[in-house]
Scaffold this active site. Structure first.
Site, PDB file in Angstrom:
ATOM      1  N   ASP A   1       0.728  -1.211  -0.022  1.00 41.50           N
ATOM      2  CA  ASP A   1       0.021   0.001   0.086  1.00 41.50           C
ATOM      3  C   ASP A   1       0.597   1.300  -0.103  1.00 41.50           C
ATOM      4  O   ASP A   1       2.022   1.358   0.494  1.00 41.50           O
ATOM      5  CB  ASP A   1      -0.724  -0.067   1.284  1.00 41.50           C
ATOM      6  N   LYS A   2       0.331   2.427  -0.465  1.00 41.67           N
ATOM      7  CA  LYS A   2       1.048   3.672  -0.400  1.00 41.67           C
ATOM      8  C   LYS A   2       1.553   3.941   0.836  1.00 41.67           C
ATOM      9  O   LYS A   2       2.849   4.434   0.882  1.00 41.67           O
ATOM     10  CB  LYS A   2      -0.128   4.699  -0.872  1.00 41.67           C
TER      11      LYS A   2
END
Length: 305
Positions: A138-139
């Site tokens: 994820d970011k």
């Protein structure tokens, strides 16, 4: 825009429409087909439909296939931490806040943009948008990723992911003091029917298994090591929240009023091990926790005294 028409015979009745169409269109994923259905580019008997519609004999499916668009992802001079590199792979330590690959509305500032500046020989299996990308995090998750430089390496690494033989260990800081020293969460995951941006535990989801071990306990939180047996989207975040210990700072699955002021979940891909696609030898890489993570842990240790 091309219009394609299918008439369903007895052999294909009862099959979900998204599964049927993804098998008919070579190179198109089921998610691509589902996008067409959601955009009403797929009609059944001249009526809009849903991805889970089960086909009936003599159904007429009409598909308005959009014209392919030329996408160019530009190389950008963005610093990246390369842990290891050879002619087949690059192992990088992704920082917090960096998206792994471009997506609609976000074509710059990603790890792929940075990689294209760093080197030009990335595998082509995932196309223009995701060259070399074997797996994602994820970011706001930090840590190790392996990137393939050629298609042969990409295929061999992807096979290890599929067979669950790639070693992946994460450090996660979770809300609450976990009493038991270790445990396993074995709960199936799928896209939430209520909120398509979330992942949920559902009976018809794909099997997902997370093993965890408590490394350190604090007053109101625990530092744990998570070992992934499977690798589903948001797996650790959803699994730990499901047993009452959501990740600190998780804006999606965490407590609405968390005890810590932190932007983004405290999750770090610490260790990655796999069989090297060229040498056939097992290799393993680790990465240091980012400074904000280490600083928070030090503050928690002081509070424990």
């Amino acid at each position: 825009m091309d219009e394609i028409i299918y008439v369903i015979d007895s052999e294909n009745k009862g099959i979900r429409i998204d599964k049927f169409l993804s098998s008919e269109f070579e190179g198109k994923s089921r998610s691509f087909i589902q996008g067409l259905i959601e955009n009403e580019s797929v009609l059944v008997n001249n009526k809009k439909t849903k991805s889970n519609y089960k086909l009936r004999e003599n159904d007429e499916i009409k598909i308005n296939m959009p014209e392919p668009t030329e996408l160019e992802v530009e190389a950008e001079d963005i610093p990246i931490e390369v842990i290891y590199e050879d002619k087949d792979i690059i192992v990088v330590n992704k920082p917090k806040g960096m998206v792994v690959h471009p997506a609609p509305g976000n074509y710059t500032g990603t790890l792929v943009n940075a990689l294209l500046y760093h080197c030009t020989d990335l595998s082509s299996i995932n196309g223009v948008i995701r060259p070399g990308i074997v797996h994602r995090i994820d970011k706001d998750t930090t840590g190790i990723l392996v990137v393939a430089k050629n298609d042969e390496s990409h295929n061999k690494l992807s096979e290890q992911l599929k067979e669950h033989t790639m070693k992946r260990e994460y450090y996660a800081l979770v809300e609450g003091r976990i009493k038991q020293d270790s445990g396993t969460v074995d709960k199936p995951l799928a896209r939430s029917k209520r909120d398509r941006l979330k992942i949920a535990i559902t009976s018809d989801g794909k099997r997902a298994v997370t093993h965890y071990e408590v490394l350190e306990r604090f007053k109101n939180s625990s530092l744990i090591k998570c070992v992934l047996e499977t690798g589903r989207t948001h797996q650790i975040r959803v699994h730990m929240a499901s047993i009452g210990y959501p990740l600190v700072g998780d804006p999606t699955y965490g407590f609405k009023k968390g005890k810590f002021k932190n932007e983004g979940q405290m999750l770090h891909a610490k260790t990655l091990g796999f069989i090297h696609p060229s040498t056939g030898e097992y290799v393993e890489f680790t990465s240091e926790l980012p400074d904000n993570y280490k600083n928070l842990l030090e503050n928690l240790r002081k509070d424990n005294i």
